[in-house]
Scaffold this motif. Sequence first.
Motif, mmCIF file in Angstrom:
data_model
loop_
_atom_site.group_PDB
_atom_site.id
_atom_site.type_symbol
_atom_site.label_atom_id
_atom_site.label_comp_id
_atom_site.label_asym_id
_atom_site.label_seq_id
_atom_site.Cartn_x
_atom_site.Cartn_y
_atom_site.Cartn_z
ATOM 1 N N GLY A 1 0.891 -1.117 0.237
ATOM 2 C CA GLY A 1 0.027 -0.063 -0.146
ATOM 3 C C GLY A 1 1.053 1.273 -0.125
ATOM 4 O O GLY A 1 2.135 1.231 -0.425
ATOM 5 N N GLN A 2 0.300 2.267 0.643
ATOM 6 C CA GLN A 2 0.818 3.551 0.419
ATOM 7 C C GLN A 2 0.583 4.348 1.741
ATOM 8 O O GLN A 2 -0.387 4.237 2.330
ATOM 9 N N LEU A 3 1.906 5.093 2.243
ATOM 10 C CA LEU A 3 1.686 5.837 3.463
ATOM 11 C C LEU A 3 2.144 7.318 3.313
ATOM 12 O O LEU A 3 3.066 7.232 2.333
ATOM 13 N N GLU A 4 1.663 8.193 3.721
ATOM 14 C CA GLU A 4 1.950 9.718 3.599
ATOM 15 C C GLU A 4 2.160 10.067 4.786
ATOM 16 O O GLU A 4 1.335 9.994 5.966
ATOM 17 N N ARG A 5 3.123 11.214 5.061
ATOM 18 C CA ARG A 5 3.240 11.896 6.259
ATOM 19 C C ARG A 5 4.175 13.263 6.193
ATOM 20 O O ARG A 5 4.826 13.540 5.357
ATOM 21 N N THR A 6 3.781 14.172 7.001
ATOM 22 C CA THR A 6 4.360 15.502 6.930
ATOM 23 C C THR A 6 5.386 15.417 8.041
ATOM 24 O O THR A 6 4.883 15.320 9.092
ATOM 25 N N LEU A 7 6.712 15.613 7.835
ATOM 26 C CA LEU A 7 7.703 15.761 8.872
ATOM 27 C C LEU A 7 7.930 16.951 9.245
ATOM 28 O O LEU A 7 7.671 17.998 8.554
ATOM 29 N N PRO A 8 8.484 17.063 10.346
ATOM 30 C CA PRO A 8 9.248 18.337 10.825
ATOM 31 C C PRO A 8 10.222 18.851 9.844
ATOM 32 O O PRO A 8 11.036 18.233 9.473
ATOM 33 N N SER A 9 10.148 20.144 9.537
ATOM 34 C CA SER A 9 11.038 20.968 8.595
ATOM 35 C C SER A 9 12.461 21.029 9.056
ATOM 36 O O SER A 9 13.275 21.182 8.120
ATOM 37 N N GLU A 10 12.828 20.918 10.011
ATOM 38 C CA GLU A 10 14.130 21.022 10.701
ATOM 39 C C GLU A 10 14.912 19.891 10.340
ATOM 40 O O GLU A 10 16.245 20.159 10.119
ATOM 41 N N ILE A 11 14.474 18.788 9.971
ATOM 42 C CA ILE A 11 15.487 17.676 9.692
ATOM 43 C C ILE A 11 15.459 17.387 8.063
ATOM 44 O O ILE A 11 14.423 17.583 7.421
ATOM 45 N N ASN A 12 16.594 17.415 7.503
ATOM 46 C CA ASN A 12 16.609 17.395 5.968
ATOM 47 C C ASN A 12 16.968 15.851 5.653
ATOM 48 O O ASN A 12 17.322 15.034 6.259
ATOM 49 N N ILE A 13 16.133 15.426 4.469
ATOM 50 C CA ILE A 13 15.906 14.018 4.194
ATOM 51 C C ILE A 13 16.593 14.189 2.731
ATOM 52 O O ILE A 13 16.133 14.845 2.117
ATOM 53 N N LYS A 14 17.681 13.115 2.630
ATOM 54 C CA LYS A 14 18.233 13.178 1.204
ATOM 55 C C LYS A 14 18.195 11.531 0.607
ATOM 56 O O LYS A 14 18.488 10.723 1.605
ATOM 57 N N GLN A 15 17.863 11.400 -0.451
ATOM 58 C CA GLN A 15 17.792 9.881 -1.021
ATOM 59 C C GLN A 15 18.978 9.775 -2.038
ATOM 60 O O GLN A 15 19.057 10.575 -3.194
ATOM 61 N N ALA A 16 19.838 8.873 -1.609
ATOM 62 C CA ALA A 16 20.950 8.679 -2.645
ATOM 63 C C ALA A 16 21.465 7.176 -2.371
ATOM 64 O O ALA A 16 21.123 6.649 -1.442
#
Length: 185
Positions: A32-47
């Motif tokens: 399935g699919q999950l969505e969430r809004t996270l705190p903007s202070e933490i940066n997420i990078k995908q690599a």
Amino acid sequence: MSRIGKLPVPVPGSVKVSLAAGNKITVQGPKGQLERTLPSEINIKQADGELVFERPSDDYRHRALHGLVRSLVANMVEGVDKGFTKQLELVGVGYRVAKQGEELVLNLGYSHPIRFKPPQGITIDVQDPTKFSINGISIEDVGQVAANLRGLRPPEPYKGKGVRYRDEKVRRKAGKAGKGAKATA
């Protein structure tokens, strides 16, 4: 440095992670699919098939959010890939569970059977009249439904009767110590 926050989250090939503006994360997988809004202070990078989490400073709030955000995203990835399960059992004479359609019918020693309809995204499987399991992709929803069902009749400390998790150990009390000890004059 947060020991949990600095660990990268591996993303399996069957899972697709998309990051939107405002730190909104969407995780899609075979379950399935999950969505969430996270705190903007933490940066997420995908690599390189991994998600890496960075905090801007060693401020108390940033340190607290670092591990939290990493754990939330890791649970989302695992949930859409494998799912989560909680195993429960009934202990007590006459206690039983049955499934009627989508509803769960529990006989827990009250004067009436209890009917429980699981929320959207949660499925309940009954293995036998005293054992059942709760399945879903959101670890929070699975845990909350399990806690709600356990709360209908929590295990009591004298005989251990009630709804409990399968691996739960119930501390037992001795009961009445003076039974038959007093001599009547």
